[in-house]
Design a protein around this motif. Structure first.
Motif, short mmCIF file in Angstrom:
data_model
loop_
_atom_site.label_atom_id
_atom_site.label_comp_id
_atom_site.label_asym_id
_atom_site.label_seq_id
_atom_site.Cartn_x
_atom_site.Cartn_y
_atom_site.Cartn_z
N LEU A 214 -9.85 -39.22 -12.35
CA LEU A 214 -8.49 -39.16 -11.82
C LEU A 214 -7.61 -40.18 -12.53
CD1 LEU A 214 -9.34 -39.16 -7.99
CD2 LEU A 214 -8.82 -37.17 -9.42
N PRO A 215 -6.30 -39.94 -12.59
CA PRO A 215 -5.41 -41.01 -13.04
C PRO A 215 -5.57 -42.21 -12.11
CG PRO A 215 -4.23 -38.92 -12.87
CD PRO A 215 -5.56 -38.71 -12.22
N GLY A 216 -5.80 -43.39 -12.68
CA GLY A 216 -6.11 -44.53 -11.83
C GLY A 216 -5.52 -45.83 -12.33
N VAL A 217 -5.42 -46.79 -11.41
CA VAL A 217 -4.91 -48.12 -11.72
C VAL A 217 -5.83 -49.14 -11.07
CG1 VAL A 217 -2.93 -49.68 -11.64
CG2 VAL A 217 -2.57 -47.21 -11.54
N THR A 218 -6.27 -50.13 -11.84
CA THR A 218 -7.01 -51.26 -11.29
C THR A 218 -6.11 -52.49 -11.31
OG1 THR A 218 -7.97 -51.69 -13.47
CG2 THR A 218 -9.27 -50.39 -11.93
N VAL A 219 -6.12 -53.23 -10.20
CA VAL A 219 -5.26 -54.41 -10.05
C VAL A 219 -6.14 -55.59 -9.70
CG1 VAL A 219 -3.31 -55.43 -8.82
CG2 VAL A 219 -3.38 -52.95 -9.22
N PHE A 220 -6.10 -56.63 -10.52
CA PHE A 220 -6.92 -57.83 -10.29
C PHE A 220 -6.03 -58.96 -9.82
CE2 PHE A 220 -8.98 -61.77 -11.96
CZ PHE A 220 -10.09 -61.74 -11.13
N SER A 221 -6.41 -59.55 -8.67
CA SER A 221 -5.60 -60.62 -8.08
C SER A 221 -6.37 -61.92 -7.96
CB SER A 221 -5.13 -60.19 -6.68
OG SER A 221 -6.26 -59.94 -5.83
N GLY A 222 -7.49 -62.04 -8.70
CA GLY A 222 -8.36 -63.19 -8.52
C GLY A 222 -8.10 -64.33 -9.45
N SER A 223 -9.01 -65.29 -9.40
CA SER A 223 -8.92 -66.50 -10.19
C SER A 223 -9.11 -66.20 -11.67
CB SER A 223 -9.99 -67.50 -9.73
OG SER A 223 -10.16 -68.52 -10.66
N PRO A 224 -8.36 -66.91 -12.55
CA PRO A 224 -8.57 -66.73 -13.99
C PRO A 224 -9.95 -67.20 -14.45
CG PRO A 224 -7.03 -68.53 -13.54
CD PRO A 224 -7.26 -67.82 -12.24
N GLU A 225 -10.68 -67.90 -13.57
CA GLU A 225 -12.04 -68.31 -13.90
C GLU A 225 -12.98 -67.11 -13.99
OE1 GLU A 225 -13.13 -71.07 -10.89
OE2 GLU A 225 -11.46 -72.41 -11.30
N LEU A 226 -12.62 -66.00 -13.33
CA LEU A 226 -13.41 -64.78 -13.39
C LEU A 226 -12.86 -63.87 -14.47
CD1 LEU A 226 -13.85 -63.89 -9.61
CD2 LEU A 226 -15.57 -64.86 -11.12
N THR A 227 -13.74 -63.30 -15.25
CA THR A 227 -13.33 -62.35 -16.28
C THR A 227 -13.56 -60.94 -15.76
OG1 THR A 227 -13.93 -63.91 -18.03
CG2 THR A 227 -13.67 -61.60 -18.65
N VAL A 228 -12.48 -60.29 -15.37
CA VAL A 228 -12.55 -58.93 -14.81
C VAL A 228 -11.51 -58.09 -15.53
CG1 VAL A 228 -12.25 -57.51 -12.76
CG2 VAL A 228 -13.35 -59.75 -12.56
N GLU A 229 -11.96 -56.98 -16.12
CA GLU A 229 -11.05 -56.09 -16.83
C GLU A 229 -10.24 -55.28 -15.82
OE1 GLU A 229 -11.21 -52.27 -19.89
OE2 GLU A 229 -13.01 -53.48 -19.53
N ALA A 230 -8.92 -55.28 -15.96
CA ALA A 230 -8.06 -54.54 -15.05
C ALA A 230 -6.80 -54.11 -15.77
CB ALA A 230 -7.70 -55.39 -13.83
N ASP A 231 -6.17 -53.04 -15.25
CA ASP A 231 -4.93 -52.55 -15.85
C ASP A 231 -3.76 -53.50 -15.59
OD1 ASP A 231 -6.06 -50.05 -16.75
OD2 ASP A 231 -6.07 -49.44 -14.65
N ILE A 232 -3.74 -54.07 -14.39
CA ILE A 232 -2.65 -54.96 -13.99
C ILE A 232 -3.27 -56.23 -13.43
CG2 ILE A 232 -0.65 -55.26 -12.46
CD1 ILE A 232 -0.33 -52.21 -12.47
N VAL A 233 -2.78 -57.38 -13.84
CA VAL A 233 -3.22 -58.66 -13.29
C VAL A 233 -2.03 -59.31 -12.59
CG1 VAL A 233 -4.13 -60.95 -13.83
CG2 VAL A 233 -4.94 -58.96 -15.11
N VAL A 234 -2.24 -59.69 -11.33
CA VAL A 234 -1.17 -60.30 -10.54
C VAL A 234 -1.64 -61.65 -10.02
CG1 VAL A 234 -0.19 -58.07 -9.87
CG2 VAL A 234 -1.92 -59.15 -8.41
N ASP A 235 -0.71 -62.41 -9.50
CA ASP A 235 -1.00 -63.76 -9.02
C ASP A 235 -1.31 -63.73 -7.53
OD1 ASP A 235 -1.30 -66.45 -8.72
OD2 ASP A 235 0.83 -66.95 -8.94
N GLY A 236 -2.58 -63.49 -7.20
CA GLY A 236 -3.04 -63.57 -5.83
C GLY A 236 -2.42 -62.54 -4.90
N PRO A 237 -2.62 -62.71 -3.58
CA PRO A 237 -2.08 -61.76 -2.61
C PRO A 237 -0.57 -61.58 -2.71
CG PRO A 237 -3.75 -63.11 -1.58
CD PRO A 237 -3.52 -63.70 -2.94
N ALA A 238 0.16 -62.63 -3.02
CA ALA A 238 1.61 -62.48 -3.17
C ALA A 238 1.94 -61.49 -4.26
CB ALA A 238 2.25 -63.84 -3.47
N GLY A 239 1.19 -61.52 -5.36
CA GLY A 239 1.41 -60.57 -6.44
C GLY A 239 1.05 -59.15 -6.05
#
Length: 254
Positions: free
Chosen positions: A214-239
């Motif tokens: 399916l067309p999909g989007v992954t959004v990572f909101s975690g610490s930069p200490e973790l390396t996680v591949e995602a389409d969009i990276v935001v700054d925590g829950p506020a992001g």
């Protein structure tokens, strides 16, 4: 704009928006019982729930706890899948399986395992038990030292270990956020999907978004200490909340 996000905005009725709770909707805090959803979260989710096909929270917490801590009972159509999908809360009704028999021994033996480690605490989730090292003087060292004995205890009691940032959770095997998201997408006949998460337990769901066809989007909101591949990276829950607010605003304007 990613293809997946465009598909959600073009066909919101066919969209599933999946969200983790801690670190995604609620800021990470040293005491898990003090976690609460971002102040703007309930309002944004309520708007979004009226605009998209399905809104689901998939969390390691008990479903009822996520509902309480997130004021999620006010979000129209929301489904909360707790304990990685073992529990389901929907329209005020909670469905739960029997408690795994191995948890009794885990509750008896874990206090002795963590006793030598200052600041390490146990969180009893009812259908899972988590060991948190966030408050230890050296959180990573404590986590590393506890990993082998906790993993051995899990194996001896028929449980699985779910690792996270400064946490080892012992829970029933066979269910993770990936299998749970897959089943939910099938249940809802989804045509597009977004999943937002912040920790290692969310990687399985990210992999489903990428491989489900399916067309999909992954959004990572975690610490930069973790390396996680995602389409969009935001700054925590506020992001995350800002992104969801933007989606809701765009849909409302169409």
């Amino acid at each position: 704009m990613t293809e997946g996000l465009e598909a959600i905005l073009t066909d919101p009725a066919g969209a599933v928006i999946g969200l983790d709770f801690d670190g995604t909707l609620a800021p990470i805090v040293s005491d898990p019982e003090a976690a609460r959803i971002h102040p703007a979260g309930p309002g944004v989710l309520a708007r979004l729930g009226d605009l998209v096909g399905s809104l689901v929270v998939i969390t390691g917490r008990p479903a009822a706890t996520a509902v309480e801590y997130g004021s999620l009972d006010k979000v129209p159509g929301l489904v909360v899948l707790g304990h990685y999908g073992l529990e389901r809360w929907e329209a005020g009704v909670l469905a739960t399986p029997p408690v795994h028999p191995g948890l009794g021994r885990v509750r008896a033996e874990l206090p002795g395992l963590i006793a030598p480690f200052e600041g390490v605490r146990i969180e009893d989730k009812g259908r899972a038990v988590a060991v948190h090292t966030r408050r230890a003087p050296q959180p990573q060292a404590a986590l590393d030292a506890l990993r082998a004995p906790v993993t051995m205890l899990a194996a001896e009691t028929g449980l699985a270990v779910e690792p996270g940032k400064f946490v080892l959770e012992l829970r029933p095997p066979g269910t993770d956020k990936g299998t749970t998201l897959t089943a939910f997408l099938r249940e809802r006949s989804a045509r597009a999907v977004l999943f937002a998460g912040d920790d290692l337990g969310d990687v399985a769901a990210f992999e489903v978004v990428r491989s489900c066809g399916l067309p999909g989007v992954t959004v990572f909101s975690g610490s930069p200490e973790l390396t996680v591949e995602a389409d969009i990276v935001v700054d925590g829950p506020a992001g995350v909340i800002d992104l969801l607010d933007s989606i809701a605003t765009t849909l409302e304007s169409r």
